[in-house]
Every structure is written in C-alpha cells, then in structure tokens.
Design an enzyme around this catalytic site. Structure first.
Site, PDB file in Angstrom:
ATOM      1  N   CYS A 119      89.964  59.874  52.554  1.00 43.68           N
ATOM      2  CA  CYS A 119      88.944  59.284  53.315  1.00 43.68           C
ATOM      3  C   CYS A 119      89.077  58.954  54.593  1.00 43.68           C
ATOM      4  O   CYS A 119      88.050  58.703  55.417  1.00 43.68           O
ATOM      5  CB  CYS A 119      88.224  58.315  52.416  1.00 43.68           C
ATOM      6  SG  CYS A 119      88.234  58.437  50.600  1.00 43.68           S
ATOM      7  N   HIS A 252      83.618  54.646  57.174  1.00 43.82           N
ATOM      8  CA  HIS A 252      83.567  55.536  55.969  1.00 43.82           C
ATOM      9  C   HIS A 252      82.744  55.148  54.846  1.00 43.82           C
ATOM     10  O   HIS A 252      82.351  53.786  54.636  1.00 43.82           O
ATOM     11  CB  HIS A 252      84.909  55.529  55.473  1.00 43.82           C
ATOM     12  CG  HIS A 252      84.837  56.008  53.832  1.00 43.82           C
ATOM     13  ND1 HIS A 252      84.535  57.308  53.670  1.00 43.82           N
ATOM     14  CD2 HIS A 252      85.586  55.550  52.836  1.00 43.82           C
ATOM     15  CE1 HIS A 252      84.661  57.511  52.328  1.00 43.82           C
ATOM     16  NE2 HIS A 252      85.390  56.651  51.892  1.00 43.82           N
ATOM     17  N   ASN A 282      79.857  58.789  48.500  1.00 46.07           N
ATOM     18  CA  ASN A 282      80.987  58.824  49.171  1.00 46.07           C
ATOM     19  C   ASN A 282      81.542  60.439  49.271  1.00 46.07           C
ATOM     20  O   ASN A 282      82.084  61.089  48.100  1.00 46.07           O
ATOM     21  CB  ASN A 282      82.122  58.085  48.120  1.00 46.07           C
ATOM     22  CG  ASN A 282      83.525  58.125  48.742  1.00 46.07           C
ATOM     23  OD1 ASN A 282      83.631  58.778  49.820  1.00 46.07           O
ATOM     24  ND2 ASN A 282      84.395  57.147  48.396  1.00 46.07           N
TER      25      ASN A 282
END
Length: 325
Positions: A119, A252, A282
């Site tokens: 990520c 993020h 996500n």
C-alpha cells in the site's frame, strides 16, 4: 540549471462493477459469513467498492489510468521515458505489468518496471521516478498504482474481505525548472512483515503456503497512525515547511478512522483530508493516485496547492511525498 520534477497530469480507472455493503453482505451470507452493511461502514467508513471483472486485468486498468493521465497533461506517449508501476497483484509472475502497459500504450522508448511496496507502493514509485528525473536519466515518467486485491481475498474471512477493492491511478511526471516534488520520506521495518502479508508462492507448479491476504487489523491501525504522523512531521521539518501551510493531505485509503486519527495528530481540519475510502475501499497501491485524481478532477486540488501524499502498508512500509501541484 538543476532539474526538478512536477506532476502535470492525473488519471484513474475503476472497474465497472460496483458492490455496495449490502450487496456484499448478501453475497457473504450465502457463503455462511455473517456481517452487516452497517458494521462495515461503522468500523471502516467503507460504503462500496469496485471489483474487477475477468477482462479487467491489472495491465488493462493501469493502461486506462495512464492514458487519462497523459490526456490530462496534454502529453505525447512517444515522449515517455519511464513507466514505474506500483503493484502487489500483477497478472503474472513475469514479465512485469509495467512492460504490459508499455506495450499497450505503444511507449516504445520507455524503460518499464514494477515496484512492490504494497500500500506504500505509489509513494515509493513516485520517489524513484522523481530521483531519476532529478539525476537527468529521464525527462518524462508515468507513475502508476494498479491493484486487483479482491483476487487475494479469503471470502470466508470477514476481517479482510470487506475492506478491499480494485482500481488504478496514475500521474504524469515531467522535468521542470521549478520543483513540484518538494521532498520525499520513505521507511520500512521488515520485523513487522507478519502483521500484513500474503505468504503463498508458486513452487513446482503448485501454490505453497497461504495464498490469501492476512492482516492483524489492530496492529496495522496502531502502526499506521504512528508512522504516518511521524513521517509527515519529519519530512516537513526537513524542508522547513510548516505543517499549517499544507492545503491538503492525500493519505492511503485504508480505514476512515486511520485518516481521522492522522489528521488529528497533525492538527489538520477534516476538510483538508481527501477521503475516497467510502467509495473505493482499500485499493492498496492504487488508493493514493485514485484519491488524488478524484480531488484534482473535482477542482478541489488546484495548481499551486501544497499536497502531502502518504502511503503505509505491508512490509511494513510507509512514506510521504510533499508536492506543489
């Protein structure tokens, strides 16, 4: 004259299929997994996610996002020198997804490679591309984050399968006489690799180990809030840039509670935090460029704004990039 780099264009792609929390919980119930739409929203802030179809490969999504970034910048693909694709979910072991994008775009002069930092991948990739431009090795770069994380899901594990979505985001970076990328700050701690991982591998033609994504949610939450706050402070102090001069932060998009906690730690107003996790879930390395593109195209982030991009993910990895748009 020293060479710097600036973001001249952004682009993104989201799969056609949109799955609401209610639709997902109905699907999970049919598999014997109990959860609720309200539980997902309350715990994560997520309301829906996009899930890639069979014909929406990592390379396809990355290519579409790259095309839109090029169009946004008014740039010619023939001038692209570098393609860096941040991903943990490439379509195949090799060649790289970046080479697939190069072929699909017809960017024949571009070097191309994948970068894997989960990520944090996009901020890592942006840092690499910025360094290559500043060193004079390249003048024009596509930096892409593209993920199909739903293909790593164990759909019997409600602690992970409700969190992730698929998508791609990209920026077009070009050498400029004035800095657009003002500074970068990257870190890793391999001792924390166990809190977020997918341990499976191919060996002798068989999958060995656990091929699904596994996560210690509480540990990830605790680490994410701490390291993102520290990274932002460290970077801004190193540049003598006051945190209060930030216009926006694009972190993020993992969990809305992480975003809120980081904003509070940095004394930022809620409206300064770009949030898309409610619509995208996500999307790992795609989340930062996706959110940036949404904010740019809506007119929220404009030329001249100071924007902090932040990633945190498996490895354990994290980092920040300060940008003047």
């Amino acid at each position: 004259m020293p060479s710097y780099s600036s973001i001249l264009g952004t682009g993104s792609y989201l799969p056609r299929r949109v799955v609401s929390n209610q639709a997902l919980t109905d699907e999970l119930a049919a598999r014997g997994v109990e959860t609720s739409a309200e539980w997902i929203k309350t715990r994560t802030g997520i309301e829906q996610r996009h899930i890639a179809a069979a014909d929406e490969s990592n390379v396809f999504m990355a290519t579409e996002a790259a095309k839109r970034a090029l169009a946004s910048a008014g740039a010619d693909v023939a001038n692209v020198d570098l393609i860096v694709l941040a991903t943990s979910t490439a379509d195949q072991i090799f060649p790289s997804a970046a080479c697939g994008v190069q072929a699909a775009l017809g960017a024949r002069r571009a070097m191309a490679f994948d970068l894997q930092a989960v990520c944090s991948g996009f901020v890592y990739a942006l840092t690499v591309a910025n360094a290559m431009i500043r060193s004079g090795q390249v003048a024009n770069a596509l930096v892409i984050g593209s993920e199909v994380f739903t293909r790593l899901m164990d759909w019997s594990d409600r602690t992970t399968c409700v969190l992730f979505g698929d998508g791609a985001g990209a920026v077009y970076l070009q050498a400029t006489p004035e800095p657009g990328i003002l500074g970068c700050d990257l870190h890793a701690n391999g001792e924390l690799g166990c809190i977020l991982n997918a341990d499976g591998r191919v060996e002798g033609g068989q999958v060995v180990g656990d091929p699904f994504l596994r996560m210690d949610g509480q540990a990830v939450f605790k680490q994410a809030v701490s390291v993102l706050g520290n990274s932002a402070t460290t970077l801004c102090e190193s540049l003598n840039f006051p945190l209060q001069s930030l216009d926006f932060i694009v972190p993020h998009q993992a969990n809305v509670r992480i975003l809120q906690s980081v904003a509070k730690k940095l004394s930022l107003r809620p409206e300064q935090v770009v949030v898309t996790v409610d619509q995208h879930g996500n999307t790992s390395a795609a989340s930062v460029p996706l959110a940036l593109d949404v904010a740019v195209r809506s007119g929220r982030i404009q030329k001249g704004h100071h924007v902090l991009l932040q990633g945190v993910g498996g490895g354990f990895t994290w980092g920040s990039v300060l940008v003047r748009m």
